[in-house]
Design a protein around this motif. Structure first.
Motif, PDB file in Angstrom:
ATOM      1  N   PRO A 172       0.769  -1.248   0.000  1.00 33.18           N
ATOM      2  CA  PRO A 172       0.000   0.000   0.000  1.00 33.18           C
ATOM      3  C   PRO A 172       0.801   1.299   0.000  1.00 33.18           C
ATOM      4  N   ALA A 173       2.092   1.270   0.284  1.00 32.70           N
ATOM      5  CA  ALA A 173       2.815   2.534   0.480  1.00 32.70           C
ATOM      6  C   ALA A 173       2.939   3.360  -0.799  1.00 32.70           C
ATOM      7  N   LEU A 174       2.934   2.699  -1.953  1.00 29.60           N
ATOM      8  CA  LEU A 174       2.881   3.393  -3.238  1.00 29.60           C
ATOM      9  C   LEU A 174       1.677   2.866  -4.008  1.00 29.60           C
ATOM     10  N   SER A 175       1.018   3.759  -4.722  1.00 31.56           N
ATOM     11  CA  SER A 175      -0.116   3.333  -5.541  1.00 31.56           C
ATOM     12  C   SER A 175       0.381   2.588  -6.778  1.00 31.56           C
ATOM     13  N   ARG A 176      -0.540   1.898  -7.429  1.00 30.25           N
ATOM     14  CA  ARG A 176      -0.166   1.210  -8.668  1.00 30.25           C
ATOM     15  C   ARG A 176       0.330   2.215  -9.699  1.00 30.25           C
ATOM     16  N   ARG A 177      -0.334   3.352  -9.789  1.00 29.35           N
ATOM     17  CA  ARG A 177       0.089   4.384 -10.739  1.00 29.35           C
ATOM     18  C   ARG A 177       1.505   4.859 -10.434  1.00 29.35           C
ATOM     19  N   GLU A 178       1.813   5.103  -9.177  1.00 29.27           N
ATOM     20  CA  GLU A 178       3.154   5.563  -8.810  1.00 29.27           C
ATOM     21  C   GLU A 178       4.206   4.507  -9.121  1.00 29.27           C
ATOM     22  N   ARG A 179       3.855   3.253  -8.910  1.00 27.07           N
ATOM     23  CA  ARG A 179       4.787   2.172  -9.222  1.00 27.07           C
ATOM     24  C   ARG A 179       5.085   2.104 -10.716  1.00 27.07           C
ATOM     25  N   ARG A 180       4.150   2.543 -11.533  1.00 29.91           N
ATOM     26  CA  ARG A 180       4.394   2.534 -12.979  1.00 29.91           C
ATOM     27  C   ARG A 180       5.642   3.350 -13.326  1.00 29.91           C
TER      28      ARG A 180
ATOM     29  N   MET B 196      12.768  21.576 -17.883  1.00 30.82           N
ATOM     30  CA  MET B 196      12.193  20.238 -17.749  1.00 30.82           C
ATOM     31  C   MET B 196      11.430  20.021 -16.448  1.00 30.82           C
ATOM     32  N   TRP B 197      12.053  20.328 -15.309  1.00 33.09           N
ATOM     33  CA  TRP B 197      11.381  20.084 -14.032  1.00 33.09           C
ATOM     34  C   TRP B 197      10.108  20.916 -13.878  1.00 33.09           C
ATOM     35  N   LEU B 198       9.981  21.983 -14.661  1.00 35.28           N
ATOM     36  CA  LEU B 198       8.839  22.888 -14.525  1.00 35.28           C
ATOM     37  C   LEU B 198       7.740  22.616 -15.543  1.00 35.28           C
ATOM     38  N   ARG B 199       7.952  21.674 -16.419  1.00 31.24           N
ATOM     39  CA  ARG B 199       6.949  21.383 -17.437  1.00 31.24           C
ATOM     40  C   ARG B 199       5.682  20.825 -16.783  1.00 31.24           C
ATOM     41  N   PRO B 200       4.512  21.171 -17.318  1.00 32.66           N
ATOM     42  CA  PRO B 200       3.257  20.810 -16.651  1.00 32.66           C
ATOM     43  C   PRO B 200       2.775  19.385 -16.889  1.00 32.66           C
ATOM     44  N   GLY B 201       3.420  18.635 -17.773  1.00 34.70           N
ATOM     45  CA  GLY B 201       2.896  17.320 -18.130  1.00 34.70           C
ATOM     46  C   GLY B 201       3.031  16.248 -17.071  1.00 34.70           C
ATOM     47  N   LEU B 202       3.805  16.523 -16.021  1.00 37.19           N
ATOM     48  CA  LEU B 202       4.056  15.521 -14.989  1.00 37.19           C
ATOM     49  C   LEU B 202       4.244  16.243 -13.662  1.00 37.19           C
ATOM     50  N   GLY B 203       3.710  15.670 -12.589  1.00 31.42           N
ATOM     51  CA  GLY B 203       3.803  16.300 -11.281  1.00 31.42           C
ATOM     52  C   GLY B 203       5.173  16.140 -10.646  1.00 31.42           C
ATOM     53  N   ARG B 204       5.418  16.932  -9.617  1.00 34.20           N
ATOM     54  CA  ARG B 204       6.708  16.891  -8.924  1.00 34.20           C
ATOM     55  C   ARG B 204       6.964  15.515  -8.304  1.00 34.20           C
ATOM     56  N   LYS B 205       5.943  14.918  -7.722  1.00 32.02           N
ATOM     57  CA  LYS B 205       6.146  13.619  -7.085  1.00 32.02           C
ATOM     58  C   LYS B 205       6.541  12.564  -8.108  1.00 32.02           C
ATOM     59  N   GLU B 206       5.870  12.544  -9.249  1.00 30.85           N
ATOM     60  CA  GLU B 206       6.207  11.570 -10.289  1.00 30.85           C
ATOM     61  C   GLU B 206       7.636  11.787 -10.788  1.00 30.85           C
TER      62      GLU B 206
ATOM     63  N   PHE C 130       8.915   9.003   4.146  1.00 28.11           N
ATOM     64  CA  PHE C 130       9.870   7.949   4.487  1.00 28.11           C
ATOM     65  C   PHE C 130       9.344   6.587   4.021  1.00 28.11           C
ATOM     66  N   ASP C 131       8.076   6.319   4.265  1.00 27.62           N
ATOM     67  CA  ASP C 131       7.506   5.032   3.853  1.00 27.62           C
ATOM     68  C   ASP C 131       7.507   4.883   2.334  1.00 27.62           C
ATOM     69  N   GLU C 132       7.207   5.959   1.630  1.00 29.51           N
ATOM     70  CA  GLU C 132       7.151   5.887   0.165  1.00 29.51           C
ATOM     71  C   GLU C 132       8.525   5.627  -0.436  1.00 29.51           C
ATOM     72  N   ILE C 133       9.552   6.269   0.091  1.00 31.85           N
ATOM     73  CA  ILE C 133      10.878   6.060  -0.505  1.00 31.85           C
ATOM     74  C   ILE C 133      11.435   4.683  -0.133  1.00 31.85           C
ATOM     75  N   ASP C 134      11.071   4.170   1.036  1.00 33.15           N
ATOM     76  CA  ASP C 134      11.435   2.784   1.363  1.00 33.15           C
ATOM     77  C   ASP C 134      10.766   1.819   0.388  1.00 33.15           C
ATOM     78  N   GLU C 135       9.526   2.109   0.067  1.00 35.17           N
ATOM     79  CA  GLU C 135       8.793   1.252  -0.865  1.00 35.17           C
ATOM     80  C   GLU C 135       9.376   1.349  -2.268  1.00 35.17           C
ATOM     81  N   LEU C 136       9.815   2.545  -2.642  1.00 39.87           N
ATOM     82  CA  LEU C 136      10.485   2.716  -3.933  1.00 39.87           C
ATOM     83  C   LEU C 136      11.704   1.800  -4.013  1.00 39.87           C
TER      84      LEU C 136
END
Length: 272
Positions: free
Chosen positions: A52-60, A187-197, A230-236
């Motif tokens: 559960p720590a990362l969503s399926r979309r984030e895992r993509r 690149m980092w400022l382009r709107p097509g993808l969020g900061r977290k992704e 912390f949980d999300e980056i461990d899951e990454l």
């Protein structure tokens, strides 16, 4: 003749794998050719992808970066298809992911990634009886076109994204035209993808490179910014291990542990 308990357990286990694999990959699960492959499929798709720590979309985004970097043609095709066919990732997002990947993993690998995205997007639309829609217009850019404004924007973005009080100098092509003008000024400022992704892709990319400072700095920034918990980056790190390999994941895990301690100390100091 009654079916043995071991056969029943094996059948039940494969049914779990089949459901989980189909859910992630949007196609039927392959028949495992050995007990080892059956266990591998179960671990990756039943255990790792369902955590559960990362969503399926984030895992993509983690997975796509891994398979694009690994020069694994079939897994890359399979995961690009699954990301788009599931609807978890839009065509705009995956094309933006290719650009981000190009910066952190290299343009030659990204060129192949991009070709496969275009090919499979056309296939998915054909399968659904549709014409592929026109891509999002490139212009106007979301970032300044004036060179001085663009460099100033890049300097501020570099500080914000890396959680640093300084930016690199403009006195050479790498840091001026590359880092400030394009990577952080565009690149980092382009709107097509969020900061977290973008964090997920970046940390994945620096984890398979053998460059000590980028992995340290990007893990630190992902945590310090609170873009990743912390949980999300461990899951990454676990997901990365499953899709790229345990030895490099061990280094990532060690860096994460060190940077969690560093960030925690800084947060404590900031809180007074």
């Amino acid at each position: 003749m009654p079916v043995s308990h071991s056969v029943e357990s094996s059948a039940e286990s494969f049914e779990r794998v089949r459901r989980a694999y189909t859910d992630v990959m949007t196609v039927a699960a392959p028949e495992p050719q050995s007990p080892a492959m059956a266990r591998l499929l179960e671990f990756v798709f039943v255990e790792v992808w369902q955590r559960p720590a990362l969503s399926r979309r984030e895992r993509r985004f983690v997975t796509l970066a891994c398979v694009a970097a690994a020069d694994a043609e079939t897994p890359l095709r399979d995961h690009v298809y699954a990301a788009l066919n599931s609807g978890d990732v839009t065509i705009t997002e995956i094309r933006e992911a290719v650009l981000h990947f190009a910066v952190y993993a290299g343009w030659p690998k990204a060129a192949r990634f991009n070709m496969i995205v275009d090919e499979l997007w056309e296939r998915i639309n054909t399968e659904n009886g549709l014409e592929p829609p026109q891509p999002e217009p490139l212009l106007p850019m979301a970032t300044p076109s004036d060179p001085e404004d663009r460099l100033a924007t890049g300097e501020q973005a570099f500080k914000d994204i890396n959680c640093l009080a300084f930016a690199p100098t403009r006195d050479n092509p790498y840091s001026g035209a590359g880092i400030l003008n394009f990577v952080f000024g565009e690149m980092w400022l382009r709107p097509g993808l969020g900061r977290k992704e973008r964090r997920l892709i970046t940390v994945t990319c620096v984890a398979f490179q053998d460059a000590p400072y980028p992995i340290l700095s990007h893990v630190y920034a992902a945590l310090k910014s609170r873009d990743l918990s912390f949980d999300e980056i461990d899951e990454l790190a676990l997901h990365f291990a499953a899709h790229y390999g345990w030895p490099k994941a061990a280094h990532l895990d060690q860096t994460i542990a060190e940077q969690k301690q560093r960030v925690s100390r800084e947060w404590d100091a900031e809180a007074g």
